[in-house]
Design a protein around this motif. Structure first.
Motif, short mmCIF file in Angstrom:
data_model
loop_
_atom_site.label_atom_id
_atom_site.label_comp_id
_atom_site.label_asym_id
_atom_site.label_seq_id
_atom_site.Cartn_x
_atom_site.Cartn_y
_atom_site.Cartn_z
N UNK A 45 6.53 -18.11 -7.35
CA UNK A 45 6.57 -17.67 -8.52
C UNK A 45 4.79 -17.42 -8.92
N UNK A 46 4.37 -16.04 -9.14
CA UNK A 46 3.19 -15.93 -9.61
C UNK A 46 2.44 -14.71 -9.08
N UNK A 47 1.38 -14.35 -9.25
CA UNK A 47 0.74 -13.29 -8.88
C UNK A 47 0.06 -13.16 -7.46
N UNK A 48 0.31 -12.19 -6.70
CA UNK A 48 -0.08 -11.74 -5.59
C UNK A 48 -1.10 -10.74 -5.38
N UNK A 49 -1.78 -10.56 -4.39
CA UNK A 49 -2.60 -9.31 -4.18
C UNK A 49 -2.89 -8.87 -2.84
N UNK A 50 -2.86 -7.65 -2.54
CA UNK A 50 -2.74 -6.85 -1.23
C UNK A 50 -4.07 -6.29 -1.25
N UNK A 51 -4.98 -6.87 -0.19
CA UNK A 51 -6.21 -6.13 -0.08
C UNK A 51 -6.27 -5.59 1.49
N UNK A 52 -6.58 -4.23 1.58
CA UNK A 52 -6.70 -3.53 2.56
C UNK A 52 -8.10 -3.07 2.96
N UNK A 53 -8.35 -3.26 4.00
CA UNK A 53 -9.63 -2.80 4.52
C UNK A 53 -9.42 -1.75 5.85
N UNK A 54 -10.11 -0.60 5.64
CA UNK A 54 -9.90 0.40 7.02
C UNK A 54 -11.32 0.12 7.89
N UNK A 55 -11.07 -0.12 9.16
CA UNK A 55 -12.30 -0.27 9.94
C UNK A 55 -12.91 0.90 10.69
N UNK A 56 -14.06 1.12 10.66
CA UNK A 56 -14.60 2.46 11.38
C UNK A 56 -14.99 2.36 12.66
N UNK A 57 -15.66 2.96 13.23
CA UNK A 57 -16.04 2.81 14.63
C UNK A 57 -16.87 1.99 14.85
N UNK A 58 -17.90 1.95 13.88
CA UNK A 58 -19.01 1.03 13.86
C UNK A 58 -18.62 -0.53 13.31
N UNK A 59 -17.56 -0.57 13.39
CA UNK A 59 -16.79 -2.22 12.90
C UNK A 59 -17.01 -2.44 11.41
N UNK A 60 -17.64 -1.43 10.70
CA UNK A 60 -17.76 -1.33 9.39
C UNK A 60 -16.56 -1.46 8.48
N UNK A 61 -16.18 -1.96 7.60
CA UNK A 61 -14.89 -1.90 6.76
C UNK A 61 -15.17 -1.24 5.55
N UNK A 62 -14.30 -0.57 5.17
CA UNK A 62 -14.13 0.03 3.92
C UNK A 62 -12.61 -0.26 3.17
N UNK A 63 -13.06 -0.80 1.84
CA UNK A 63 -11.80 -1.19 1.03
C UNK A 63 -10.94 0.21 0.59
N UNK A 64 -9.83 -0.14 1.18
CA UNK A 64 -8.92 1.20 0.73
C UNK A 64 -8.24 0.94 -0.52
N UNK A 65 -7.88 -0.19 -0.65
CA UNK A 65 -6.83 -0.59 -1.75
C UNK A 65 -6.97 -2.11 -2.27
N UNK A 66 -6.80 -2.43 -3.42
CA UNK A 66 -7.01 -3.77 -3.81
C UNK A 66 -6.17 -3.93 -5.03
N UNK A 67 -4.89 -4.28 -5.23
CA UNK A 67 -3.89 -4.30 -6.37
C UNK A 67 -3.27 -5.47 -6.34
N UNK A 68 -3.02 -6.03 -7.44
CA UNK A 68 -2.01 -7.22 -7.58
C UNK A 68 -0.80 -6.74 -7.86
N UNK A 69 0.37 -7.79 -7.69
CA UNK A 69 1.82 -7.50 -7.80
C UNK A 69 2.23 -8.99 -8.16
N UNK A 70 3.04 -9.03 -9.19
CA UNK A 70 3.39 -10.18 -9.84
C UNK A 70 4.91 -10.47 -9.38
N UNK A 71 5.46 -11.60 -8.85
CA UNK A 71 6.77 -12.13 -8.61
C UNK A 71 7.12 -13.14 -9.56
N UNK A 72 8.12 -12.88 -9.98
CA UNK A 72 8.95 -13.51 -11.00
C UNK A 72 10.32 -14.13 -10.18
N UNK A 73 10.16 -15.64 -10.13
CA UNK A 73 11.29 -16.16 -9.63
C UNK A 73 12.22 -16.77 -10.55
N UNK A 74 13.46 -16.61 -10.48
CA UNK A 74 14.41 -17.13 -11.19
C UNK A 74 15.52 -18.04 -10.50
#
Length: 311
Positions: free
Chosen positions: A111-140
């Motif tokens: 139970x609790x908040x999670x976060x998905x962080x996605x980075x896109x790799x370029x040809x020069x091995x540099x990374x660009x953050x595509x998205x960074x959003x939280x999602x909360x899981x409620x466990x019962x």
């Protein structure tokens, strides 16, 4: 350079309203994605904020799934898993296209908040953050069916005093307990027991009642949109029979005196009345005739007797 004519005010209002509606819909969709509910033991998927296009593969990305922004659940880089938390071992996997995090079986500690962080790799091995959003899981975790018990603390002809308890255990999250007495809402004196904020809860409600007649009591445990309920008929245990009022002391005394006088009168009548009657009657049986003759003789005066004596 020629200027475009200004839009009419009515059109501007409609365009503004349309943009506002689209913004609300997009925000509503985003908020809907951010909350996921699941029960203990089930399989649940946490959606990520990015989906890899069909023209690309996971090799072009870095993906981090983390909990509470400090605990890395799992991580991928260039198509390979580079990290996984021990607590999620053999319980988690990630979809390689839509990057959904699957957890099975779900535990309370998930139970609790999670976060998905996605980075896109370029040809020069540099990374660009595509998205960074939280999602909360409620466990019962389901609570047990509430159990109602009643213990009599005092009893009389008029009322029965009871200590009523309602208890339920083994559920999550912290529940709300409510009740009703003959379909009228009431408030329990509630107490909760749990080892920690991410442990199962036991809940107990207590109430003192003065029962003058049979009543029905209901108990409900509410948690995360779920409800468990039960009811019990409380019976008044002591129905007294009102004793008849005994006659007063004066009535008993007067009645006794009357009875004694009546018995004494009968006794005296039986003793003296026969003698009085026989003293005025002649003797019976063989001396009847003599008695009759004796009774028929005229009495001799005292004067005659004296003259005879002198002669």
């Amino acid at each position: 350079m020629a200027c475009l004519p200004a839009a009419p005010p009515a059109l501007r209002r409609w365009l503004g309203l349309g943009l506002f509606v689209l913004l609300c819909l997009s925000l509503g969709y985003a908020l809907e994605k951010k909350v996921v509910k699941s029960k203990v033991g089930e399989k649940v998927g946490l959606p990520c904020c990015h989906e890899i296009p069909s023209s690309e593969s996971l090799h072009n990305y870095r993906v981090y799934w983390q909990k509470n922004t400090t605990e890395v659940v799992l991580a991928y880089a260039e198509g390979k898993m580079i990290s996984k938390h021990d607590r999620y071992e053999n319980r988690t996997e990630m979809d390689t296209k839509n990057l959904t995090l699957w957890i099975s079986p779900v535990e309370i500690l998930d139970n609790g908040p999670y976060q998905c962080v996605v980075q896109h790799l370029t040809y020069l091995q540099n990374s660009v953050v595509v998205c960074d959003e939280p999602v909360t899981l409620f466990v019962t975790a389901d609570f047990s069916k509430p159990n109602i018990t009643a213990e009599v603390s005092a009893d009389s002809c008029e009322s029965t005093e009871m200590v009523v308890k309602c208890s339920s255990y083994g559920g999550f999250p912290k529940p709300k307990i409510s009740g009703a007495l003959n379909n009228v809402s009431m408030v329990w004196n509630a107490s909760w027991v749990s080892e920690s904020s991410l442990s199962p809860y036991n809940v107990t409600g207590q109430l003192r009642l003065n029962v003058t007649k049979d009543v029905s009591i209901a108990c409900s445990v509410e948690y995360n949109g779920f409800t468990k309920s039960t009811s019990l008929l409380l019976k008044k245990t002591n129905y007294c029979v009102v004793p008849t009022v005994p006659p007063s002391h004066n009535v008993i005394t007067a009645s006794s005196i009357i009875i004694i006088i009546f018995l004494l009168a009968i006794t005296l009548a039986a003793r003296y009345l026969p003698r009085h009657v026989c003293s005025h009657c002649c003797k019976p049986q063989d001396s009847v005739e003599e008695g009759v003759k004796e009774c028929m003789k005229p009495p001799v005066s005292s004067k005659v007797t004296s003259e005879t004596s002198s002669v």
